[in-house]
Scaffold this active site. Structure first.
Site, PDB file in Angstrom:
ATOM      1  N   GLU A 214      39.130   5.929   6.308  1.00 33.82           N
ATOM      2  CA  GLU A 214      39.687   5.948   7.648  1.00 33.82           C
ATOM      3  C   GLU A 214      40.955   5.133   7.708  1.00 33.82           C
ATOM      4  OE1 GLU A 214      36.605   4.597  10.192  1.00 33.82           O
ATOM      5  OE2 GLU A 214      35.602   6.525  10.206  1.00 33.82           O
TER       6      GLU A 214
ATOM      7  N   CYS B  24      46.509   0.294   9.975  1.00 33.23           N
ATOM      8  CA  CYS B  24      45.586  -0.354   9.026  1.00 33.23           C
ATOM      9  C   CYS B  24      45.231   0.658   7.942  1.00 33.23           C
ATOM     10  CB  CYS B  24      44.337  -0.790   9.791  1.00 33.23           C
ATOM     11  SG  CYS B  24      43.131  -1.542   8.696  1.00 33.23           S
TER      12      CYS B  24
ATOM     13  N   CYS C 125      34.347  -0.563  -1.869  1.00 36.49           N
ATOM     14  CA  CYS C 125      35.033  -1.767  -2.364  1.00 36.49           C
ATOM     15  C   CYS C 125      34.384  -2.211  -3.657  1.00 36.49           C
ATOM     16  CB  CYS C 125      34.964  -2.885  -1.328  1.00 36.49           C
ATOM     17  SG  CYS C 125      35.882  -4.353  -1.863  1.00 36.49           S
TER      18      CYS C 125
ATOM     19  N   CYS D   5      31.164  -8.855  -0.724  1.00 40.80           N
ATOM     20  CA  CYS D   5      31.056  -9.984   0.205  1.00 40.80           C
ATOM     21  C   CYS D   5      29.808  -9.784   1.066  1.00 40.80           C
ATOM     22  CB  CYS D   5      32.313 -10.088   1.051  1.00 40.80           C
ATOM     23  SG  CYS D   5      33.782 -10.273   0.014  1.00 40.80           S
TER      24      CYS D   5
ATOM     25  N   CYS E 287      30.057  -8.283   4.672  1.00 47.16           N
ATOM     26  CA  CYS E 287      30.914  -7.092   4.879  1.00 47.16           C
ATOM     27  C   CYS E 287      30.151  -5.827   4.538  1.00 47.16           C
ATOM     28  CB  CYS E 287      32.152  -7.213   3.993  1.00 47.16           C
ATOM     29  SG  CYS E 287      33.165  -5.718   3.992  1.00 47.16           S
TER      30      CYS E 287
ATOM     31  N   CYS F   7      31.789   6.189  16.446  1.00 47.67           N
ATOM     32  CA  CYS F   7      31.786   6.543  15.037  1.00 47.67           C
ATOM     33  C   CYS F   7      30.492   7.173  14.560  1.00 47.67           C
ATOM     34  CB  CYS F   7      32.025   5.311  14.183  1.00 47.67           C
ATOM     35  SG  CYS F   7      33.730   5.163  13.786  1.00 47.67           S
TER      36      CYS F   7
END
Ligand code: SAH
Ligand code: SF4
Length: 399
Positions: free
Chosen positions: A122, A135, A142, A146, A149, A374
């Protein structure tokens, strides 16, 4: 090190591969690569540079989506190009527009081939009175993990190509009608700032991110100044200096903790590159100055990293670094083990930092209505929505 930190992998190996389409897009090639590609399709050497310049203009100034639009290129040449290559960007599969003008696009990217699901990322545009920020993502998923996250929990990881990163900016300009000869002939563009704060760790995809940002900041093309581009990293120390030297953009560091023991848990990459090394890399960041400060992002986690003692330590740690601090209210997600700090505590923390000489705004995120919607998209997208919310919060506070 806590047991949970010890059991968390520092990084994942990318699981998915990129298989280029049969007819590759020219988007994302450097000028030199563009010349080579023209050579591949039979353009004679003396003509290549001039042709590459023409194409560059059509792609990155005019936003041409088809060779047919390139009227100063001979018909024959346009036909040859169209036979072998495209100027395609990632496919837009959904667009959401928030009441406050924030827009979000879901983009589909080629998967690694048979049996692999299509990859999706996105890209979010946030208009403000004095700027418009885009952004941008650097990876599907990823490489890192983390603990606070949601993107980090995603199994699927693939590096985006330079073309897919530049392509996000192109798509946004297409959808906003933001190319030079369209609705704003006075030259004012809507997208003025870029933040590499979407999905992924940009410094684990260094070459593609560098190549893409050099294209995005090229004066004869998209032309967004390097001072208006911010790259956020969780602390890939060896590539921090390279970011300054080879890309020259503004730097943001996802700090989130002021002691190694806690940072090892929140940002497991800290076990590889601990705070001391990270902060030294910031001190040495090429081009950092009071006019070009490094942003330190700090997610506010209730009873984890939000005490006034943490604030004190934060101010101590950043001594000597031209810094600004972004406090990011934590966005919980299903299964997350943290809570957002109480508003009261965020204010106290922010006040402490302010009194120590740092501006530390905590702003309301934008585009909540569409982000909340979403869940109506595919499940992968749902995961990304949390990511996006974080990014929105963080980026709204970056110069
Ligand atoms: N991977 C890079 C860039 C994208 S993250 C990085 O980590 O810096 C953008 C910011 O959002 C980072 O500071 C990240 O730590 C933060 N973030 C991630 N998950 C979050 C959450 N659930 N709530 C609030 N901020 C979060
Ligand atoms: Fe990756 Fe950044 Fe999320 Fe960490 S915070 S898992 S580096 S996207």
């Amino acid at each position: 090190m806590t047991p949970s930190a010890a059991s968390t992998l520092v990084e994942k190996t990318p699981l998915e591969t990129y298989v280029p389409p049969a007819k590759p897009s020219l988007i994302g090639l450097s000028r030199a690569e563009l010349c080579d590609r023209l050579g591949d399709v039979g353009v004679a050497p003396p003509q290549r540079k001039m042709r590459a310049q023409q194409l560059w203009h059509w792609m990155y100034v005019r936003g041409a989506r088809d060779f047919a639009e390139m009227t100063n290129v001979s018909k024959e040449m346009r036909a040859t190009l169209a036979e072998h290559v495209t100027v395609d960007r990632p496919e837009v599969v959904a667009e959401q527009i928030s009441a406050d003008g924030t827009r979000k696009w879901l983009l589909r990217l080629p998967s690694g081939g048979d049996g692999q699901k299509a990859h999706e990322v996105e890209c979010v545009y946030i208009p403000e009175t004095d700027r418009g920020t885009l952004c941008v993502s650097s990876q599907v998923g990823c490489t890192l993990n983390c603990s606070f996250c949601h993107t980090g929990t995603q199994r699927l990881v693939r590096n985006l190509t330079a073309g897919e990163i530049v392509g996000q900016v192109m798509v946004a300009r297409d959808r906003l009608n933001d190319w030079i000869d369209r609705e704003t002939p006075n030259g004012n563009r809507l997208i003025t700032n870029i933040v590499m704060m979407g999905m992924g760790e940009p410094l684990y995809n260094f070459d593609a991110v560098r190549d893409a940002l050099l294209i995005v900041s090229d004066n004869e093309g998209i032309g967004i100044s390097r001072r208006r581009i911010t790259l956020s990293t969780s602390g890939v120390v060896p590539n921090i200096k390279r970011t300054g030297d080879e890309i020259g953009v503004m730097l943001a560091i996802s700090l989130h903790a002021v002691r190694d023991e806690l940072r090892d848990e929140l940002v497991p990459l800290n076990r590889k590159y601990p705070l001391k090394e990270l902060l030294q890399a910031c001190r040495d960041y090429p081009g950092a100055s009071n006019a070009r400060r490094i942003t330190f992002e700090y997610v506010m986690l209730k009873d984890v990293n939000d005490s006034l003692d943490d604030a004190r330590k934060l101010v101590q740690l950043l001594k000597g670094i031209p810094a600004k601090i972004n406090l990011i209210p934590f966005n919980p997600w299903p299964g997350s083990k943290y809570e957002c700090s109480d508003w009261d505590q965020i204010e106290k923390f922010s006040e402490y930092i302010f009194n120590a000489g740092y501006s530390s705004p905590v702003r309301t995120p934008r585009g909540r209505d569409i982000l909340a919607a979403c869940g109506q998209l595919k499940s992968e997208t749902e995961k990304l929505s949390v990511r996006e919310r974080n990014a929105l919060r963080a980026m709204a506070m970056t110069d």
